[in-house]
Design a protein around this motif. Structure first.
Motif, PDB file in Angstrom:
ATOM      1  N   GLN A   1     -25.196 -23.850   0.005  1.00  0.00           N
ATOM      2  CA  GLN A   1     -24.681 -23.160  -1.180  1.00  0.00           C
ATOM      3  C   GLN A   1     -24.856 -21.649  -1.091  1.00  0.00           C
ATOM      4  O   GLN A   1     -24.211 -20.908  -1.826  1.00  0.00           O
ATOM      5  CB  GLN A   1     -25.384 -23.689  -2.431  1.00  0.00           C
ATOM      6  CG  GLN A   1     -25.101 -25.144  -2.748  1.00  0.00           C
ATOM      7  CD  GLN A   1     -23.621 -25.392  -3.021  1.00  0.00           C
ATOM      8  OE1 GLN A   1     -22.980 -24.651  -3.748  1.00  0.00           O
ATOM      9  NE2 GLN A   1     -23.080 -26.436  -2.402  1.00  0.00           N
ATOM     10  N   LEU A   2     -25.731 -21.195  -0.192  1.00  0.00           N
ATOM     11  CA  LEU A   2     -25.949 -19.753  -0.034  1.00  0.00           C
ATOM     12  C   LEU A   2     -24.862 -19.093   0.805  1.00  0.00           C
ATOM     13  O   LEU A   2     -24.705 -17.869   0.767  1.00  0.00           O
ATOM     14  CB  LEU A   2     -27.313 -19.500   0.613  1.00  0.00           C
ATOM     15  CG  LEU A   2     -28.550 -19.631  -0.270  1.00  0.00           C
ATOM     16  CD1 LEU A   2     -29.812 -19.465   0.564  1.00  0.00           C
ATOM     17  CD2 LEU A   2     -28.503 -18.614  -1.400  1.00  0.00           C
TER      18      LEU A   2
ATOM     19  N   LYS B   1     -22.071 -15.879   0.080  1.00  0.00           N
ATOM     20  CA  LYS B   1     -22.515 -15.210  -1.144  1.00  0.00           C
ATOM     21  C   LYS B   1     -23.112 -13.820  -0.885  1.00  0.00           C
ATOM     22  O   LYS B   1     -23.044 -12.946  -1.735  1.00  0.00           O
ATOM     23  CB  LYS B   1     -23.577 -16.068  -1.841  1.00  0.00           C
ATOM     24  CG  LYS B   1     -23.127 -17.468  -2.233  1.00  0.00           C
ATOM     25  CD  LYS B   1     -22.168 -17.431  -3.392  1.00  0.00           C
ATOM     26  CE  LYS B   1     -21.732 -18.841  -3.809  1.00  0.00           C
ATOM     27  NZ  LYS B   1     -22.861 -19.680  -4.240  1.00  0.00           N
ATOM     28  N   ALA B   2     -23.711 -13.639   0.273  1.00  0.00           N
ATOM     29  CA  ALA B   2     -24.493 -12.423   0.511  1.00  0.00           C
ATOM     30  C   ALA B   2     -23.634 -11.161   0.615  1.00  0.00           C
ATOM     31  O   ALA B   2     -24.047 -10.088   0.158  1.00  0.00           O
ATOM     32  CB  ALA B   2     -25.324 -12.585   1.782  1.00  0.00           C
TER      33      ALA B   2
ATOM     34  N   VAL C   1     -29.333 -13.726  -5.271  1.00  0.00           N
ATOM     35  CA  VAL C   1     -28.732 -14.251  -4.041  1.00  0.00           C
ATOM     36  C   VAL C   1     -29.432 -13.681  -2.814  1.00  0.00           C
ATOM     37  O   VAL C   1     -29.813 -14.413  -1.887  1.00  0.00           O
ATOM     38  CB  VAL C   1     -27.220 -13.923  -3.990  1.00  0.00           C
ATOM     39  CG1 VAL C   1     -26.664 -14.136  -2.580  1.00  0.00           C
ATOM     40  CG2 VAL C   1     -26.450 -14.780  -4.984  1.00  0.00           C
TER      41      VAL C   1
ATOM     42  N   ALA D   1     -32.824 -15.153  -2.376  1.00  0.00           N
ATOM     43  CA  ALA D   1     -32.751 -16.528  -1.869  1.00  0.00           C
ATOM     44  C   ALA D   1     -32.472 -16.536  -0.364  1.00  0.00           C
ATOM     45  O   ALA D   1     -33.002 -17.381   0.372  1.00  0.00           O
ATOM     46  CB  ALA D   1     -31.666 -17.298  -2.615  1.00  0.00           C
ATOM     47  N   VAL D   2     -31.658 -15.591   0.092  1.00  0.00           N
ATOM     48  CA  VAL D   2     -31.377 -15.478   1.527  1.00  0.00           C
ATOM     49  C   VAL D   2     -32.660 -15.109   2.275  1.00  0.00           C
ATOM     50  O   VAL D   2     -32.968 -15.680   3.339  1.00  0.00           O
ATOM     51  CB  VAL D   2     -30.269 -14.441   1.772  1.00  0.00           C
ATOM     52  CG1 VAL D   2     -30.145 -14.117   3.259  1.00  0.00           C
ATOM     53  CG2 VAL D   2     -28.929 -14.959   1.239  1.00  0.00           C
TER      54      VAL D   2
ATOM     55  N   LEU E   1     -27.977 -18.671   8.464  1.00  0.00           N
ATOM     56  CA  LEU E   1     -28.320 -19.735   7.512  1.00  0.00           C
ATOM     57  C   LEU E   1     -28.125 -21.109   8.150  1.00  0.00           C
ATOM     58  O   LEU E   1     -28.938 -22.021   7.965  1.00  0.00           O
ATOM     59  CB  LEU E   1     -27.460 -19.600   6.253  1.00  0.00           C
ATOM     60  CG  LEU E   1     -27.794 -18.429   5.326  1.00  0.00           C
ATOM     61  CD1 LEU E   1     -26.710 -18.267   4.255  1.00  0.00           C
ATOM     62  CD2 LEU E   1     -29.165 -18.611   4.667  1.00  0.00           C
TER      63      LEU E   1
END
Length: 368
Positions: free
Chosen positions: A226-227, A230-231, A323, A326-327, A218
């Motif tokens: 913000q990601l 989270k994954a 999530v 979004a990744v 990322l």
């Protein structure tokens, strides 16, 4: 003795608290017993890195190493003998837990990681370690590589309880669950009267390593910060959704009627690697019934001190799916992430095994 309330609450929510560490000193000093008595610990996992640290950092192995050196045993035999002794003693210590909590009270011992891509050798080593330790509350750890999957089926069919390790992707996790069910079916096909109730398995789904790899990508992609972080949790939450689907299926119900126990998800790699994240992230966000969380002692103590439950996993599926989408939308190839993590995971354990082998070789030479 009174249990730590934070960890006791975790246990009441259906999360089995396991310790991701073992050493002869930990057993002999009473530390492991105190963790059982006061910190809700009901299982232990090991790996080559853990044993390398234990053997190189203690004098507790000196007498055994001397005896092995005098007998001129091979390094490989010495390794199996030493690690099996620790695991056997830990199994004995946890036997009362196993008697009152079927599926817990278990200790895991890993096949040599260099065999990860050899199905027959992995199955043979699993059978040998099962025989060597000779305790019903043992787990043999087998990696979830493509070659490992049929070895899992074979081992389960032989009545060997298995901890499947190094699971990163949802697709591979589904293949692991299929391998477990196939092993049970094969066992019954070979002997319809075969005992299933004492046979057990967990599927070790790795968490923090997913964040480490994806966060790095990322950053490289200039994606929304913000990601980050989270994954790993989202991936594990969706794994639990897959677990619920498989272990409510007609295929599973037929095996359950024969006495089979579900293969529980085990959250592994739960020590937080990024200091910017909560040190209890991979515990608080992964609370669900019928799961295991194996923790390094530092993480265990952090949760005991200030851990708090977050949103239950079953209420997180939509957010978790969002999530991961979004990744992907940020340009991250998740399939490549999981391939890299599996390859690196195997190599890390091979490197630790080589380090352990060399350490034992040196100790044997010194003790002659």
């Amino acid at each position: 003795m009174a249990q730590n309330e934070n960890l006791a609450e975790l246990s009441r929510a259906g999360v089995a608290v396991w310790l991701d560490d073992l050493s002869r000193d930990r057993i002999r000093s009473g530390n492991l017993q105190s963790l059982v008595d006061e910190h809700s610990v009901v299982g232990v996992t090991t790996n080559p890195t853990i044993f390398a640290a234990a053997i190189s950092g203690s004098e507790s192995y000196d007498d055994q190493l001397h005896a092995l050196a005098v007998r001129q045993v091979s390094v490989e035999e010495a390794l199996r003998t030493i690690t099996a002794a620790d695991v056997r003693d830990a199994c004995d210590l946890l036997a009362p837990v196993a008697q009152r909590q079927p599926g817990d009270g278990r200790v895991s011992l890993e096949v040599a990681p260099g065999l990860a891509n050899d199905t027959d050798a992995t199955a043979a080593e699993a059978a040998h370690l099962w025989w060597l330790v000779d305790r019903p509350n043992l787990y043999i750890k087998i990696p979830a590589t493509e070659a490992g999957l049929p070895a899992i089926t074979t081992s389960i069919s032989r009545g060997i309880s298995v901890n499947v390790t190094l699971i990163f992707s949802l697709d591979r996790y589904r293949a692991v669950m299929d391998a477990y069910l196939s092993g049970l079916e094969q066992r019954l096909a070979e002997n319809p009267e075969a005992e299933l109730s004492g046979l057990d398995s967990v599927a070790s789904f790795f968490v923090s390593r997913v964040d480490s790899e994806i966060d790095k990508r990322l950053d490289a992609a200039g994606a929304d910060a913000q990601l980050k972080g989270k994954a790993g949790v989202a991936n594990a939450q969706l794994a639990y959704q897959a677990y619920e689907e498989v272990f409510s299926s007609d295929r599973w119900r037929a095996l359950e009627a024969k006495g089979a126990r579900p293969q529980r998800p085990l959250w592994a790699s739960t020590g937080v690697k990024n200091p910017d994240y909560s040190d209890t992230l991979y515990i608080s966000e992964l609370i669900a019934p019928g799961t295991v969380n194996t923790m390094p002692e530092k993480t265990l103590m952090a949760y005991a001190d200030h851990g708090r439950p977050a949103t239950p996993v079953q209420k997180s599926y939509d957010d978790a799916a969002a999530v991961l989408q979004a990744v992907r939308d940020a340009g991250i190839d998740l399939d490549d992430v999981f391939r890299v993590l599996e390859d690196e995971g195997v190599q890390k354990f091979v490197d630790s095994w080589d380090e352990l082998t060399e350490s034992v070789r040196t100790e044997l030479e010194d003790k002659k």
